[in-house]
Design a protein around this motif. Structure first.
Motif, short mmCIF file in Angstrom:
data_model
loop_
_atom_site.label_atom_id
_atom_site.label_comp_id
_atom_site.label_asym_id
_atom_site.label_seq_id
_atom_site.Cartn_x
_atom_site.Cartn_y
_atom_site.Cartn_z
N LEU A 142 -24.42 118.03 52.59
CA LEU A 142 -23.86 118.84 51.50
C LEU A 142 -22.38 119.14 51.72
CD1 LEU A 142 -26.82 121.35 50.87
CD2 LEU A 142 -26.37 119.14 49.79
N GLY A 143 -21.72 118.34 52.57
CA GLY A 143 -20.28 118.49 52.71
C GLY A 143 -19.81 119.38 53.84
N ARG A 144 -20.73 119.74 54.75
CA ARG A 144 -20.39 120.61 55.88
C ARG A 144 -19.79 121.94 55.44
NH1 ARG A 144 -18.44 116.66 60.88
NH2 ARG A 144 -20.47 115.68 61.17
N ALA A 145 -18.64 122.32 56.00
CA ALA A 145 -18.14 123.69 55.81
C ALA A 145 -17.60 123.91 54.40
CB ALA A 145 -17.05 123.99 56.83
N PRO A 146 -18.07 124.94 53.71
CA PRO A 146 -17.44 125.33 52.44
C PRO A 146 -16.12 126.05 52.75
CG PRO A 146 -19.18 126.87 52.98
CD PRO A 146 -19.21 125.81 54.04
N LEU A 147 -15.09 125.72 52.01
CA LEU A 147 -13.78 126.31 52.29
C LEU A 147 -13.68 127.73 51.73
CD1 LEU A 147 -11.39 123.31 51.52
CD2 LEU A 147 -12.32 124.04 53.72
N SER A 148 -12.88 128.54 52.39
CA SER A 148 -12.62 129.89 51.92
C SER A 148 -11.80 129.83 50.63
CB SER A 148 -11.84 130.67 52.98
OG SER A 148 -10.52 130.13 53.10
N PRO A 149 -11.81 130.89 49.83
CA PRO A 149 -10.96 130.90 48.62
C PRO A 149 -9.49 130.63 48.93
CG PRO A 149 -12.55 132.69 48.52
CD PRO A 149 -12.68 132.07 49.90
N LEU A 150 -9.01 131.16 50.08
CA LEU A 150 -7.61 130.93 50.43
C LEU A 150 -7.35 129.45 50.73
CD1 LEU A 150 -4.96 132.52 50.87
CD2 LEU A 150 -5.50 132.56 53.31
N LYS B 229 -16.58 122.08 61.06
CA LYS B 229 -17.82 122.65 61.58
C LYS B 229 -17.61 124.16 61.75
CE LYS B 229 -19.41 118.35 63.68
NZ LYS B 229 -19.86 117.67 64.92
N LEU B 230 -17.66 124.65 62.99
CA LEU B 230 -17.56 126.10 63.17
C LEU B 230 -16.16 126.64 63.03
CD1 LEU B 230 -20.17 126.66 66.02
CD2 LEU B 230 -20.41 127.03 63.58
N LEU B 231 -15.17 125.78 62.95
CA LEU B 231 -13.85 126.26 62.58
C LEU B 231 -13.87 126.71 61.11
CD1 LEU B 231 -10.49 124.68 63.58
CD2 LEU B 231 -10.80 125.49 61.27
N GLY B 232 -14.72 126.06 60.32
CA GLY B 232 -14.90 126.47 58.93
C GLY B 232 -13.88 125.92 57.97
N GLY B 233 -13.20 124.84 58.35
CA GLY B 233 -12.16 124.28 57.49
C GLY B 233 -12.51 122.92 56.94
N PRO B 234 -11.51 122.12 56.62
CA PRO B 234 -11.75 120.79 56.04
C PRO B 234 -12.07 119.77 57.12
CG PRO B 234 -9.41 121.12 56.32
CD PRO B 234 -10.07 122.41 56.76
N GLY C 207 -6.26 132.88 57.44
CA GLY C 207 -6.89 133.71 56.43
C GLY C 207 -8.04 134.54 56.97
N PRO C 208 -8.86 135.10 56.08
CA PRO C 208 -10.01 135.91 56.48
C PRO C 208 -11.10 135.05 57.11
CG PRO C 208 -10.04 135.53 54.12
CD PRO C 208 -8.74 134.97 54.62
N THR C 209 -12.15 135.69 57.58
CA THR C 209 -13.26 134.97 58.19
C THR C 209 -13.78 133.90 57.22
OG1 THR C 209 -13.93 136.92 59.43
CG2 THR C 209 -15.59 135.19 59.15
N PRO C 210 -13.84 132.64 57.64
CA PRO C 210 -14.30 131.59 56.73
C PRO C 210 -15.78 131.74 56.42
CG PRO C 210 -13.95 130.70 58.93
CD PRO C 210 -13.44 132.10 58.95
N PRO C 211 -16.24 131.18 55.30
CA PRO C 211 -17.65 131.33 54.91
C PRO C 211 -18.64 130.94 56.00
CG PRO C 211 -16.39 130.42 53.09
CD PRO C 211 -15.46 130.48 54.26
N VAL C 212 -18.37 129.86 56.74
CA VAL C 212 -19.30 129.40 57.77
C VAL C 212 -19.63 130.52 58.75
CG1 VAL C 212 -19.39 128.01 59.87
CG2 VAL C 212 -18.92 126.90 57.70
#
Length: 445
Positions: free
Chosen positions: A92-100, A290-295, A335-340
């Motif tokens: 499902l694309g791994r980490a969803p990106l934060s709004p920022l 992954k756990l960084l929560g980015g692209p 930015g703030p805490t990423p969704p992951v």
């Protein structure tokens, strides 16, 4: 016999609107200007083909075209709501990106100063801001490099640092990840020779030192992120390997995989970047999505001279990250805490309350359900939570819903875990589930 009786019946397909007439429709023309003529032509021809097959009447073709254009998205990728409870879901694309980070993608979509100094008008170092964000997040690193994914980071590191020489790896770390992809095959494809040491379950410092004394070019530690070996086991900590590597003048490369920037009590066996560097690793690799929560990206942190060697290697150009990934990484780190990470730390009691409210609206049973990190991280670590159990027949209907909802089918039930769904979308989930229940009931009748 009358003339009327003798006349052949008109073929209804002759009444299908012509392509040029459909393309001239004002609404269709506006869509062509926005989406491109090729895309709209495809929609028009698909509607005409439906009429030729008798699925719609010729009089319905124009409306079918307009309806299709109204729901057409910019790409064929469909957004989905992840109700599996697997936070970093590779399929499902791994980490969803934060709004920022999403905003950063939009800002970087046009021309940017990705490799340009606006003050001097001269060329600058590519992705300097993303690099600075990495170094701020991991002060123990002297320099950083970003490539397009984790596999690229590993291939670049072994190629640039070991070349056609030997890289030493424990047999217990010869990992296969998803879709049959094996890291040893990746390394060998670059021309680097692999020197396996130790046994599957036990590797000792002496195994490494014998290989180092035998002329190894580098030592590689790979975190066994997607499996566990338990029982009679032994491995060598990074801190113990660092000394022999330093004495021999060869680099110690550590691939931690998941991309944590600090120890996490929830995942006590998951390594983090700063700790690996503090323990003596010369170069640490991780994935950005992954756990960084980015692209999707490959992160390389370590000694300045080693990063410089990697950056000069011809493969670095082929593997470099694009401006969108650089922008999203910078925004994720600053930015703030990423969704992951937010989803991993969801309060189980709050998750239960949300699930019970959903059950009150649509029915079903609230059951305990352990989430997972996913993406090859936190192997076998359960994350306590709850799910809504519904009939298994609803699973395909929910996947075909609007929005698509992907749950887990287990033991004859469809389980919906709200952990990875923003709470403000709970009403949307309820509406989609209710529609699926109605559709299932209609099919049953």
């Amino acid at each position: 016999m009358s003339a009327d009786a003798a006349a052949p019946e008109e073929d209804p397909r002759r009444r299908i609107p012509r392509t040029d007439h459909l393309m001239a429709d004002p609404a269709v023309a506006r869509a062509a200007a926005a989406m491109g003529e090729k895309v709209v032509l495809g929609v028009v021809r698909a509607a005409q083909d439906r009429a030729r097959r008798g699925e719609i009447s010729p009089d319905e073709v124009t409306d079918a075209v307009l309806d299709a254009l109204g729901t057409r998205t910019a790409s064929s990728l469909r957004p989905v709501l992840n109700a599996t409870g697997v936070v970093v879901h590779t399929n499902l694309g791994r980490a969803p990106l934060s709004p920022l980070a999403q905003q950063a993608l939009l800002d970087a979509a046009g021309y940017t100063d990705v490799e340009f100094d606006l003050a001097t008008g001269a060329r600058s170092r590519r992705g300097a801001a993303a690099r600075a964000a990495l170094l701020a997040a991991c002060p123990g690193a002297e320099d950083a490099l970003i490539v397009n994914n984790g596999a690229a980071a590993l291939a670049l590191a072994t190629t640039a640092l070991a070349g056609t020489g030997e890289v030493v790896i424990s047999r217990g770390e010869l990992i296969e990840i998803g879709a049959g992809f094996r890291l040893p095959d990746l390394i060998a494809s670059t021309g680097t020779r692999i020197r396996e040491v130790g046994a599957t379950n036990r590797t000792h410092l002496a195994d490494y030192t014998r290989a180092i004394d035998g002329g190894a070019a580098a030592v590689l530690r790979i975190h066994a992120s997607n499996y566990r070996i338990t029982g009679f086991t032994s491995s060598v900590p990074v801190a113990e390997l660092a000394g022999p590597c330093r004495d021999a003048g060869i680099p110690l490369i550590v691939d931690i995989g998941s991309g944590l920037f600090a120890p996490d009590p929830l995942l006590p066996d998951e390594p983090d970047l700063p700790s690996a560097l503090a323990d003596g690793a010369d170069l640490v690799l991780a994935s950005g999505d992954k756990l960084l929560g980015g692209p999707q990206a490959g992160i390389l942190l370590g000694r300045a001279d080693i990063i410089a060697r990697l950056a000069r290697h011809p493969l670095a150009r082929a593997m470099r990250a694009d401006k969108l990934a650089l922008a999203a990484i910078e925004a994720t780190l600053e930015g703030p805490t990423p969704p992951v990470l937010a989803y991993l730390r969801t309060d189980p009691s709050a998750l239960r309350e949300r699930t019970e409210r959903l059950a009150a609206r649509v029915g079903g049973e609230v059951v305990p359900h352990d989430g997972r990190v996913g993406g090859g991280g936190g192997a076998e670590v359960p994350i306590s939570g709850w799910a809504l159990a519904l009939p298994a027949a609803l699973a395909p209907l929910l996947r075909g819903g609007d929005p698509a909802i992907v749950g887990t089918v287990r033991d004859g039930r469809c389980l919906l875990d709200l952990r990875c769904i923003p709470e403000e979308l709970d009403g949307t989930v309820a509406q989609t589930v209710a529609a699926a229940l109605t559709e299932a009931q209609g099919k049953a009748d």
